[in-house]
Write a protein that holds these residues in place. Structure first.
Motif, PDB file in Angstrom:
ATOM      1  N   PRO A 265       0.784  -1.239   0.000  1.00 47.14           N
ATOM      2  CA  PRO A 265       0.000   0.000   0.000  1.00 47.14           C
ATOM      3  C   PRO A 265       0.815   1.288   0.000  1.00 47.14           C
ATOM      4  CG  PRO A 265      -0.231  -1.181   2.095  1.00 47.14           C
ATOM      5  CD  PRO A 265       0.443  -2.100   1.149  1.00 47.14           C
ATOM      6  N   VAL A 266       1.949   1.308   0.690  1.00 49.84           N
ATOM      7  CA  VAL A 266       2.729   2.551   0.769  1.00 49.84           C
ATOM      8  C   VAL A 266       3.275   2.941  -0.609  1.00 49.84           C
ATOM      9  CG1 VAL A 266       4.698   3.696   1.861  1.00 49.84           C
ATOM     10  CG2 VAL A 266       3.295   2.121   3.186  1.00 49.84           C
ATOM     11  N   ASP A 267       3.480   1.941  -1.477  1.00 49.34           N
ATOM     12  CA  ASP A 267       4.027   2.217  -2.813  1.00 49.34           C
ATOM     13  C   ASP A 267       3.010   2.813  -3.780  1.00 49.34           C
ATOM     14  OD1 ASP A 267       6.378   1.164  -1.881  1.00 49.34           O
ATOM     15  OD2 ASP A 267       6.084  -0.816  -2.769  1.00 49.34           O
ATOM     16  N   VAL A 268       1.739   2.839  -3.390  1.00 47.12           N
ATOM     17  CA  VAL A 268       0.670   3.324  -4.270  1.00 47.12           C
ATOM     18  C   VAL A 268       0.802   4.823  -4.556  1.00 47.12           C
ATOM     19  CG1 VAL A 268      -1.826   3.854  -4.241  1.00 47.12           C
ATOM     20  CG2 VAL A 268      -1.021   1.533  -3.762  1.00 47.12           C
ATOM     21  N   GLY A 269       1.208   5.591  -3.545  1.00 51.50           N
ATOM     22  CA  GLY A 269       1.204   7.053  -3.669  1.00 51.50           C
ATOM     23  C   GLY A 269       2.016   7.581  -4.830  1.00 51.50           C
ATOM     24  N   GLY A 270       3.179   6.996  -5.089  1.00 53.05           N
ATOM     25  CA  GLY A 270       4.067   7.505  -6.137  1.00 53.05           C
ATOM     26  C   GLY A 270       3.429   7.566  -7.512  1.00 53.05           C
ATOM     27  N   PRO A 271       2.943   6.420  -8.051  1.00 52.71           N
ATOM     28  CA  PRO A 271       2.320   6.461  -9.370  1.00 52.71           C
ATOM     29  C   PRO A 271       1.064   7.334  -9.437  1.00 52.71           C
ATOM     30  CG  PRO A 271       2.600   4.177  -8.617  1.00 52.71           C
ATOM     31  CD  PRO A 271       3.125   5.063  -7.539  1.00 52.71           C
ATOM     32  N   VAL A 272       0.271   7.344  -8.357  1.00 53.73           N
ATOM     33  CA  VAL A 272      -0.943   8.177  -8.360  1.00 53.73           C
ATOM     34  C   VAL A 272      -0.553   9.658  -8.412  1.00 53.73           C
ATOM     35  CG1 VAL A 272      -3.051   8.836  -7.127  1.00 53.73           C
ATOM     36  CG2 VAL A 272      -2.339   6.442  -7.153  1.00 53.73           C
ATOM     37  N   VAL A 273       0.436  10.053  -7.608  1.00 54.49           N
ATOM     38  CA  VAL A 273       0.920  11.445  -7.621  1.00 54.49           C
ATOM     39  C   VAL A 273       1.477  11.802  -8.997  1.00 54.49           C
ATOM     40  CG1 VAL A 273       2.718  13.002  -6.734  1.00 54.49           C
ATOM     41  CG2 VAL A 273       1.360  11.638  -5.134  1.00 54.49           C
ATOM     42  N   ALA A 274       2.244  10.889  -9.602  1.00 53.00           N
ATOM     43  CA  ALA A 274       2.833  11.153 -10.922  1.00 53.00           C
ATOM     44  C   ALA A 274       1.741  11.392 -11.965  1.00 53.00           C
ATOM     45  CB  ALA A 274       3.726   9.989 -11.352  1.00 53.00           C
ATOM     46  N   GLY A 275       0.704  10.558 -11.956  1.00 59.07           N
ATOM     47  CA  GLY A 275      -0.405  10.733 -12.892  1.00 59.07           C
ATOM     48  C   GLY A 275      -1.133  12.046 -12.649  1.00 59.07           C
ATOM     49  N   TRP A 276      -1.378  12.345 -11.377  1.00 59.83           N
ATOM     50  CA  TRP A 276      -2.049  13.597 -10.999  1.00 59.83           C
ATOM     51  C   TRP A 276      -1.241  14.801 -11.487  1.00 59.83           C
ATOM     52  CZ3 TRP A 276      -6.595  14.882  -8.382  1.00 59.83           C
ATOM     53  CH2 TRP A 276      -6.692  16.219  -7.984  1.00 59.83           C
ATOM     54  N   GLU A 277       0.070  14.798 -11.214  1.00 61.35           N
ATOM     55  CA  GLU A 277       0.890  15.967 -11.536  1.00 61.35           C
ATOM     56  C   GLU A 277       1.149  16.116 -13.034  1.00 61.35           C
ATOM     57  OE1 GLU A 277       3.122  17.853  -8.076  1.00 61.35           O
ATOM     58  OE2 GLU A 277       4.266  16.016  -8.503  1.00 61.35           O
ATOM     59  N   SER A 278       0.860  15.063 -13.815  1.00 63.63           N
ATOM     60  CA  SER A 278       0.957  15.211 -15.273  1.00 63.63           C
ATOM     61  C   SER A 278      -0.136  16.151 -15.789  1.00 63.63           C
ATOM     62  CB  SER A 278       0.838  13.846 -15.966  1.00 63.63           C
ATOM     63  OG  SER A 278      -0.488  13.356 -15.924  1.00 63.63           O
ATOM     64  N   VAL A 279      -1.158  16.366 -14.965  1.00 60.27           N
ATOM     65  CA  VAL A 279      -2.266  17.269 -15.312  1.00 60.27           C
ATOM     66  C   VAL A 279      -2.234  18.531 -14.452  1.00 60.27           C
ATOM     67  CG1 VAL A 279      -4.807  17.518 -15.340  1.00 60.27           C
ATOM     68  CG2 VAL A 279      -3.738  15.333 -15.999  1.00 60.27           C
ATOM     69  N   PHE A 280      -1.966  18.346 -13.151  1.00 59.64           N
ATOM     70  CA  PHE A 280      -2.128  19.441 -12.197  1.00 59.64           C
ATOM     71  C   PHE A 280      -1.018  19.377 -11.141  1.00 59.64           C
ATOM     72  CE2 PHE A 280      -4.053  21.755  -8.663  1.00 59.64           C
ATOM     73  CZ  PHE A 280      -4.648  22.831  -9.310  1.00 59.64           C
ATOM     74  N   PRO A 281       0.159  19.977 -11.426  1.00 54.05           N
ATOM     75  CA  PRO A 281       1.260  19.939 -10.446  1.00 54.05           C
ATOM     76  C   PRO A 281       0.864  20.574  -9.112  1.00 54.05           C
ATOM     77  CG  PRO A 281       2.038  20.688 -12.589  1.00 54.05           C
ATOM     78  CD  PRO A 281       0.528  20.658 -12.664  1.00 54.05           C
ATOM     79  N   LEU A 282       1.305  19.940  -8.036  1.00 57.96           N
ATOM     80  CA  LEU A 282       0.994  20.441  -6.693  1.00 57.96           C
ATOM     81  C   LEU A 282       1.870  21.639  -6.357  1.00 57.96           C
ATOM     82  CD1 LEU A 282       0.951  17.012  -4.776  1.00 57.96           C
ATOM     83  CD2 LEU A 282      -1.023  18.290  -5.616  1.00 57.96           C
ATOM     84  N   ASN A 283       1.323  22.552  -5.546  1.00 58.67           N
ATOM     85  CA  ASN A 283       2.184  23.607  -5.001  1.00 58.67           C
ATOM     86  C   ASN A 283       2.796  23.103  -3.684  1.00 58.67           C
ATOM     87  OD1 ASN A 283       0.394  24.141  -2.815  1.00 58.67           O
ATOM     88  ND2 ASN A 283      -0.746  25.655  -4.004  1.00 58.67           N
ATOM     89  N   GLU A 284       3.676  23.879  -3.120  1.00 57.95           N
ATOM     90  CA  GLU A 284       4.449  23.423  -1.961  1.00 57.95           C
ATOM     91  C   GLU A 284       3.564  23.101  -0.758  1.00 57.95           C
ATOM     92  OE1 GLU A 284       8.161  25.047   0.708  1.00 57.95           O
ATOM     93  OE2 GLU A 284       8.035  25.782  -1.357  1.00 57.95           O
ATOM     94  N   VAL A 285       2.570  23.939  -0.514  1.00 58.37           N
ATOM     95  CA  VAL A 285       1.694  23.739   0.653  1.00 58.37           C
ATOM     96  C   VAL A 285       0.850  22.479   0.472  1.00 58.37           C
ATOM     97  CG1 VAL A 285      -0.093  24.801   2.090  1.00 58.37           C
ATOM     98  CG2 VAL A 285       1.603  26.234   0.997  1.00 58.37           C
ATOM     99  N   GLU A 286       0.353  22.265  -0.748  1.00 57.40           N
ATOM    100  CA  GLU A 286      -0.447  21.068  -1.026  1.00 57.40           C
ATOM    101  C   GLU A 286       0.400  19.810  -0.838  1.00 57.40           C
ATOM    102  OE1 GLU A 286      -3.336  23.199  -4.377  1.00 57.40           O
ATOM    103  OE2 GLU A 286      -1.436  22.277  -4.970  1.00 57.40           O
ATOM    104  N   ARG A 287       1.603  19.850  -1.365  1.00 58.58           N
ATOM    105  CA  ARG A 287       2.522  18.706  -1.269  1.00 58.58           C
ATOM    106  C   ARG A 287       2.818  18.377   0.203  1.00 58.58           C
ATOM    107  NH1 ARG A 287       7.151  16.589  -4.836  1.00 58.58           N
ATOM    108  NH2 ARG A 287       5.748  17.106  -6.517  1.00 58.58           N
ATOM    109  N   ASP A 288       3.009  19.422   0.998  1.00 57.20           N
ATOM    110  CA  ASP A 288       3.350  19.259   2.416  1.00 57.20           C
ATOM    111  C   ASP A 288       2.172  18.700   3.232  1.00 57.20           C
ATOM    112  OD1 ASP A 288       5.177  19.634   4.657  1.00 57.20           O
ATOM    113  OD2 ASP A 288       3.840  21.254   5.280  1.00 57.20           O
ATOM    114  N   SER A 289       0.961  18.800   2.693  1.00 60.52           N
ATOM    115  CA  SER A 289      -0.240  18.390   3.445  1.00 60.52           C
ATOM    116  C   SER A 289      -0.765  17.021   3.036  1.00 60.52           C
ATOM    117  CB  SER A 289      -1.358  19.428   3.219  1.00 60.52           C
ATOM    118  OG  SER A 289      -0.904  20.723   3.546  1.00 60.52           O
ATOM    119  N   LEU A 290      -0.220  16.448   1.963  1.00 55.50           N
ATOM    120  CA  LEU A 290      -0.799  15.241   1.374  1.00 55.50           C
ATOM    121  C   LEU A 290      -0.811  14.057   2.347  1.00 55.50           C
ATOM    122  CD1 LEU A 290      -2.039  13.881  -1.097  1.00 55.50           C
ATOM    123  CD2 LEU A 290       0.286  13.396  -1.919  1.00 55.50           C
ATOM    124  N   TYR A 291       0.307  13.812   3.003  1.00 52.19           N
ATOM    125  CA  TYR A 291       0.407  12.663   3.919  1.00 52.19           C
ATOM    126  C   TYR A 291      -0.698  12.711   4.979  1.00 52.19           C
ATOM    127  CZ  TYR A 291       2.201  10.222   8.105  1.00 52.19           C
ATOM    128  OH  TYR A 291       2.329   9.439   9.237  1.00 52.19           O
TER     129      TYR A 291
END
Length: 355
Positions: A265-291
């Motif tokens: 399960p912990v490995d899921v985040g990487g590919p999902v984030v990569a797909g998401w950011e191919s459309v909508f890159p996160l800003n610093e505050v969003e990235r810091d809050s994801l976990y």
């Protein structure tokens, strides 16, 4: 929040009668489909076609304006190429019908809709490769960015104040947390809620706003095989949790649900984030809050499933099906800590090149 008194419990013959009277269709096949708060059926009329009948719980059936906007959103997305259901008109041209029934708690009103049927297998039933996880993240981001363009005279109805499934409502879980008394995980849940109030609430004005689907889960996404070892998303179901929120909420919700059935399960985040950011890159505050936001969605699912079991003990197996695994995941994420989980997610995301 819907209670056991508000969940519909119609018989096959009652559903058959409604569909004949309201839509003019005679059923040849009818079978129940799983649902948390509502009642769903797969139906096939004798003259052909396949549909889903959705009978809303009586509590949500009062929110007719919200459901009108949901219907509009599904049509809007369908017209733009998204694989979503659309509501079919009744004999009088309406997209839903308010019906009165007594399901054992006195006569109540239930909204009935007939939706198009989408073929495919739920993501919960397949082994998710990084490719499909990437596509899920990308689809979630595309959906929210396209919904920004949607107009409707009652679109403000999606500002659902105190809607319990919105991630702004995490503090509201405090009124339900007693249902976990005696469960050792309660301590972790309380700590996460406290962290939300300290870490996330002050940052809300810095998150970018949008309309969230709000329930991008492994049972609401359908796929079909595509080539020898790939899958293609063929369906996005259930817009009942749509509300105004933030882009980062949708990503956190999506990661949480993609983790449930995954052996790593912990490995899921990487590919999902990569797909998401191919459309909508996160800003610093969003990235810091994801976990923390992913953990918060785990808390919502956990506390509200416990609450629902008390309301509907006969439905415990379905309600707790993903929750038991969720307990393991929430403890594992909490144990690993923010720094380590973020390192795994973001390093992995950075190494994935778009397909």
């Amino acid at each position: 929040m819907p209670t056991k008194e508000s969940k519909p419990n119609l018989s096959h013959s009652q559903v058959t009668e409604i569909i004949k009277r309201v839509y003019g269709l005679t059923m040849s096949i009818i079978r129940p489909l799983p649902s948390f708060d509502d009642q769903n059926f797969y139906v096939a009329p004798s003259d052909g076609g396949e549909y889903v009948v959705k009978i809303m719980n009586s509590a949500d059936s009062h929110n007719i304006t919200v459901i009108e906007v949901q219907n509009h959103a599904m049509t809007f997305l369908h017209q733009r190429g998204f694989p979503v259901q659309t509501a079919l008109p009744t004999l009088t041209g309406q997209l839903m019908s308010l019906e009165e029934f007594d399901c054992g708690f006195g006569t109540q009103k239930y909204l009935v809709r007939l939706l198009t049927y989408l073929p495919g297998t739920t993501i919960a039933k397949i082994t998710c490769s990084p490719q499909i996880l990437y596509d899920v993240g990308k689809m979630a981001a595309r959906l929210d960015t396209v919904l920004l363009q949607m107009e409707h005279p009652n679109i403000t109805a999606l500002q659902r104040e105190n809607f319990i499934w919105n991630l702004t409502s995490i503090p509201l879980l405090n009124q339900y947390i007693h249902v976990m008394d005696g469960d050792p995980v309660q301590k972790v849940v309380k700590a996460i809620i406290e962290q939300y109030q300290i870490q996330i609430m002050p940052k809300l004005p810095l998150f970018r706003k949008c309309i969230n689907h709000g329930d991008f889960n492994d049972h609401n996404l359908l796929v079909k095989p595509y080539g020898p070892s790939k899958y293609k998303i063929t369906g996005i179901l259930d817009f009942a949790d749509m509300s105004y929120g933030y882009f980062i909420f949708e990503l956190a919700i999506t990661i949480r649900y993609m983790m449930i059935e995954n052996p790593n399960p912990v490995d899921v985040g990487g590919p999902v984030v990569a797909g998401w950011e191919s459309v909508f890159p996160l800003n610093e505050v969003e990235r810091d809050s994801l976990y923390l936001l992913v953990l918060c969605r785990f808390c919502q699912s956990l506390v509200l499933a416990w609450h629902a079991v008390i309301q509907q003990p006969e439905n415990e197996e379905y309600l707790m099906s993903t929750t038991r695994r969720g307990v393991h995941h929430i403890c594992r994420l909490w144990e690993l800590g923010k720094e380590e989980v973020e390192r795994i997610w973001f390093q992995s995301a950075a190494q994935i090149s778009p397909p």
